[in-house]
Design an enzyme around this catalytic site. Sequence first.
Site, PDB file in Angstrom:
ATOM      1  N   GLU A  76       8.471 -22.797  14.416  1.00  0.00           N
ATOM      2  CA  GLU A  76       8.151 -22.037  13.180  1.00  0.00           C
ATOM      3  C   GLU A  76       9.186 -22.260  12.087  1.00  0.00           C
ATOM      4  O   GLU A  76       8.787 -22.277  10.929  1.00  0.00           O
ATOM      5  CB  GLU A  76       8.033 -20.560  13.521  1.00  0.00           C
ATOM      6  CG  GLU A  76       6.884 -20.235  14.454  1.00  0.00           C
ATOM      7  CD  GLU A  76       7.157 -20.616  15.910  1.00  0.00           C
ATOM      8  OE1 GLU A  76       8.342 -20.761  16.260  1.00  0.00           O
ATOM      9  OE2 GLU A  76       6.187 -20.787  16.668  1.00  0.00           O
TER      10      GLU A  76
ATOM     11  N   ASP B 118       7.459 -26.359  21.084  1.00  0.00           N
ATOM     12  CA  ASP B 118       7.430 -24.902  20.955  1.00  0.00           C
ATOM     13  C   ASP B 118       8.466 -24.521  19.889  1.00  0.00           C
ATOM     14  O   ASP B 118       9.234 -25.369  19.431  1.00  0.00           O
ATOM     15  CB  ASP B 118       7.796 -24.304  22.328  1.00  0.00           C
ATOM     16  CG  ASP B 118       7.465 -22.837  22.444  1.00  0.00           C
ATOM     17  OD1 ASP B 118       6.944 -22.253  21.468  1.00  0.00           O
ATOM     18  OD2 ASP B 118       7.722 -22.260  23.514  1.00  0.00           O
TER      19      ASP B 118
ATOM     20  N   ASP C 282       2.623 -16.507  22.558  1.00  0.00           N
ATOM     21  CA  ASP C 282       3.030 -15.661  23.675  1.00  0.00           C
ATOM     22  C   ASP C 282       2.200 -14.393  23.750  1.00  0.00           C
ATOM     23  O   ASP C 282       2.628 -13.311  23.342  1.00  0.00           O
ATOM     24  CB  ASP C 282       4.517 -15.336  23.565  1.00  0.00           C
ATOM     25  CG  ASP C 282       5.354 -16.605  23.619  1.00  0.00           C
ATOM     26  OD1 ASP C 282       4.811 -17.636  24.051  1.00  0.00           O
ATOM     27  OD2 ASP C 282       6.520 -16.571  23.230  1.00  0.00           O
TER      28      ASP C 282
END
Lengths: 552, 972
Positions: free
Chosen positions: B539, B536, B612
């Site tokens: 980015e 996760d 999310d």
Amino acid sequence: MLWLLLLLPLQALGAAEKTLGVPPDSISKYVPSKSNTWTCLDGSKEIPWDYVNDDACDCADGSDEPGTGACPNQPFYCKNEGHVGSFIPSSRVKDGLCEPNCCDGSDERPGVCNNVCQEVGQVYRKKVEEENKIRKTGSKIRSTYIAYAHKEKKRLEGVIETSAAEIAIQEKEVVRLRDIAERSESLSAAALELKQQSPLYISLITHSNALKSLQREHKKHLQREKELSNILDALRTGYNPNYQDMAVLEAVRGWEEIAGLPHINDVGKDSVSDEEAGVQEDTASEVAETKEEVDDEMWSAEELEKDLDDLLNSDYVSLLLEHDEYVQSVPEGSVLFDIASYLPDSIAPQYEEFKDTLVSWLVNLGIIKGETPSSTDTSRSRQALTDAENRLNSIKKEKEDAENDLKEIFNIHGYGLEGQWKKLDGTCLRTEVGDYTYEVCLFGEAKQIPNKGGSTFSLGKFASWNPSPDVKPGDDTYYGKQIYNRGTRCWNGPERNVVLLLSCGTENTLNSVVELEKCEYQFTGTTPALCRPLDSSEGKNGQNANAGKDEL
Amino acid sequence: MRSVALFGAIAALLVLPDVLAVKSHDFKTCSQSGFCRRGRALAARAQEAQSSWESPYWVEPSSISVSPENSTIKASVKSSLYPEIKFSLELRIHDDGVVRVLLDEVDGLRKRYDEAASWALVSEPQLSKSIRWAVGKKEFRAAFGKKNDIEIIVKYEPLCVRLRRGGEDQIVLNGRGLLHMEHFRSQTSKETVEEVASDENGEGQEVLQTENVRAWFEGQSEDAYWEEKFSTWTDSKPKGPESLSLDISFPNHGTVYGIPQHATNLSLPSTTGDSPSYSDPFRLYNTDVFEYLASSPMSLYGSIPVMHAHSAENTVGVFNAVGSETWIDISYPTKKSTHTHWISESGIMDVFLLPGPTPEEIFAQYARLTGTTALPAHWSLGYHQCRWNYVSSDDVRTVQKRFDEEDMPVDVFWLDIEYAQDHKYFIWDHKTFPDPVEMTNDVAAAGRKMVVIVDPHLKRTSDYPVYQEASDLDILVKPKSGEGEYEGWCWSGSSSWIDHFDPASWDWWISKFTTTKIDTGFSWTESTEDVHIWNDMNEPSIFNGPEITMPKDSIHYGGWEHRDVHNINGMLFHNNTAQAVRVRSDIPKRPFVLTRSFYAGSQRVGAMWTGDNLGTWDHMAVGIKMVLANGIAGMAFAGSDVGGFFGNPEPEMLVRWYQVGIFSPFFRAHAHIDTKRREPFLLEEPYKSIIRDILRLRYSMLPIWYTAFRENSVTGMPIVRPHYVMFPQDTAGFNIDDQFFVGSSGILVKPVTEKEKTEATVYLPEDQVYYDYFTQHAYRGSSKGKHVAVAAELHQVPVFIRGGSILPTRERPRRSSPLMKLDPFTLRVALSKAGTARGELYLDDGITYSHQQGELVWREFVAEQPQKKMTRISSKDLASQNPAKAVDGVALTAYDPKNAFAKEIEEVRVEKIVVLGLNSKPSAVKLESGADLKWEFVPGVAASDKKEGTASVLSIKDPKVLVTADWAIVIS
């Protein structure tokens, strides 16, 4: 590799016994008709007898495949000879796994699972034995709880009886005193009125009113501050850095500075530099110093908190009269006698009792003179009436409490039909988990107490036993669960609450605490109150016990 | 979250209505981004100038050179604005007709980043050997393709690249003259200009004049060339302006798809032109957008710069291999044409033109470039149960127990960040997870797996060996100074990030996942081979960084700035993690690693999810579109969180979301830490039983999904297919993105994503019979397309079988998918109007790479009418017929039907065959080999009828035919 073992000829499946997976009480239903057919147990369909347990589902209710798992939702019965027979769902039949519930391995293709019922049975019986041992010991303790409840019941009944008698006496006393007070007040009313014109008195009343108002405002502010600090504390401990909200971070930092707290993300961080820690200490001591810079004559915050109420509860009329007396003569005993007027109502009765004893003792010793009529008669008689009324109320309350307690003792929704829980009322169980100590006082309140400083949160007050509508009040699953709710509200979340799961044990313990979802705590613990005595039928009947006997 | 009662002023301020939930001010709009502003201003000037506008870029004809193999042609390009600056243009034609167009500045002050494609491409593309470049006076050109009907034409002045088919322009680069490659310059020139302009009149005039000469193109001022501020951050931009603006037009295509990831329609809405749908361009810049909007061109977690342009005539595509922040304006000047404008912050121009002409060929062409989704572990297609967080090992055990008690299938339990002590990934918090290995073994005992999160931020403390080792190895991303370690704030507090561009990090990172002790440092001994990984925040998400990510002037390996590689960054972390999970066992096993951030090529590594999302109906609906969009951009193993990450969905919404989830390639339920628990066993009846049935439906269809994954792994065809992919000529289907097909199976699904619906309208695109999966009701489509209304009560999800399909399913509920390995199959034969049908089934061990050695079973089922009043259903081996096409990445030369895997399942049989749409009751149903079979027939509508109504159903009871064997059944 497991799968290689499963490579058995198809015939093995075809040859499956027709009654494989059928429980003993249904075996009689698995017989072919004369024409060698069979009817699904729900009566929906008639099928050839060959179709029973042929590993292909034919009946809507699945009854044609009790032993193959071909029909979903069709239970499979494992005989488990040497242990206890049990059902497993069809999803576990021939899935390649050996089921603990099917120790004979009859649910799997031959050769996959060994029959381990002897071992499993042995372990099981040992476990049952141990459990029974605990239950036996626990139930003994439990019976003392029940005995306690009966004693408590007697005691309460006694309290009720005594207080009822006292109430009758006290009521008469109140009537008598009221009569006296009213008479003396009417006599001196005019004189009192005049005295009350005294500028000193008027000013005193004004001061008092002003102080009362100030106190009211102050309390409001304190309350506000407390709420705000709760909100900010919750924000500080509960904010989610993922929200990446700099406004929240700033608010947290600002609050930490004002409250002298370390930054939440540094708490428990090993690498906090000494310098930083030092700085925090300095700040804290500065705050403390500032606090101490108070004029000697002025009241400290503590005094304000503790004593202001008493001061404001002064009986000014009494003071006025006393003042007169003081100006005229040196007062006697007034401090002792009038102290009650400074005391809050709630402790007045106890004080009165104590005072009466003390006075009579002192009088007897000749140290002080008994009360004599004087110009303070009016207020004294009024005071006597108030005291008597207080005493009456407190006895009434005592009686009421006792009556309520009595109602709960043998209440199925209260301390249990047998009163087994009464003993535990107010018993506090604690356990430490991580940085917190968790406490639950049974039938009282649950709390989260930080070990490293910070505020204690209420996790809720006792609300009920297991509230599930599926649970029958009074049985083990009912008493196995307590609900504590309406605790301190979480930041941006619900009020904290606790589900306390209890099971039979020889001691009252709190074993584990988990926060399964935010602000919802699950406590587990043990208590002898849940150890019902071993039923004489239990442990003797049933396959298990039989097997156990055989074994032994 | 929003249903929770509010309290206090603070909470009230923080909890905002959905529409305001996204922190828009955390993220740039085009007008807040210097190079985007410049790019849009350039387009605006061109728009204003209209026909007088001409690109300043031109090809020097004398410089043209053709490679000896003829596939490659090179030329110098100049800009009339800066005659002293040199650019090089290169075109390469691949052997499948893909044309690669490269443009770079040569001999400049610095080098533009040119490695994006090398990360994206699966291998160096094969160049064509049969190209003949014709170099003319005004243009050079080449014709190629099977029919030699594709032409690539490069005009010299102004520079313009056209891909044509059948004499019509398909893709045009710089047709609108928006190409602009800002060359490297030194900042002093700017200061000189300013000084000169203000102080020295005489000379300054000259300079200003020079500037004015370019102003028609570049604008008057140097807008954010050397520094850029956003909120409290300053981007130091040491390299100055280096953006690339490029217009790509599709003069004959009125619909474009792709460029995920955006929460928007599959068919991309316009951002410029007349009354555009969005005011900002679509943005590709991998970012962690908190509570993102359900309809927005804002960037999200991943970026795939590939676009399909589609018309009823044909489909073409472009893949713009750029790794820096990119904005894309889209407008539709006419119904049948599309303009796009791509503005990137840095990097060379490296554009691949995909000639199509069908969607299928676009997928193949793009797959040859960037690869396909590796065939995943079979268990990873099962149900994944996740929550932030299961709080202890006992919690995990209890959740597993509850699933088993409720007889609900589940394959994977997930652990989010709270398992890790102080968010030091790999390091278990032993207070709550005292026995991680035993816990994993308990989960694995029922054939299940665990997926545990490992995020890329490393807590900066010396007692965290993973950080300390990375620090010692000097493989962490560096701050703008190029010295030391970049430090940012994330879950773990003060953190640093591994620079996965540094080859020195690769083997080191891979070694961390070894489950046994290693000599060289930390390894994850507290894990087992049943633990797979979730990446996760890659980015990367950095709480105190600009736009919640890494400052663009941070330095990576080779001295490249983060701005150059930002969109690629997440893929490398994902890739190295997957490599690690693959090689940690003696026999390599297929890794499952879920990523949030991705780039072109990420599909080779593993699955993604849409991040999310919110527990709202809007998000449920847009999740389907996003999964479809990712699928057509190669990222096929995709899903969105069932239930929505934020919020407490009511039972109805949860049921509908599960119905969406089981028809996603990746099927996971997940929930935020603030939400109530919502595992399916917690629901009241009837919801609980409905969800149990939904879960079981997914599991029964696993053979269909796995077969679709095989096809995708070999051909690149998406797993879930939108209408335009299935029916490219049906214009009515171009904008449909709320119903889709599952692989080539013939399953059509229209999930319900609205509250209190009891009926759904489904579009049937062809003159064919479609059977309701559950009721066998036969619906009739039309060649013009037809909408039919179907019942969609809460327990009903509209699922259809396209006439002509054969579906292999496994109907026995199990606790987890590995336990279905020896279960028998059911075949649903849905006859077409013509009375025929076909289907495929692919099986292998689902765990190892033994399928690459041919250990697999790949069957074809066919129903045909060899003569009147006879239907023959047969099973054939596809692997022997097409060994080279059986497995991704390996061309098997031969196939052994008696391979080890086939032997393992040789007893697995077909337990039931259901034939839908027979004309009449059969007189006999027999194995072709002779034996009579037992069967039942319920009369009903025949496939060849014109009527609608419940189809006729023939149920053949346990034919005892084996899936690994050839057989035939004759119905007469």
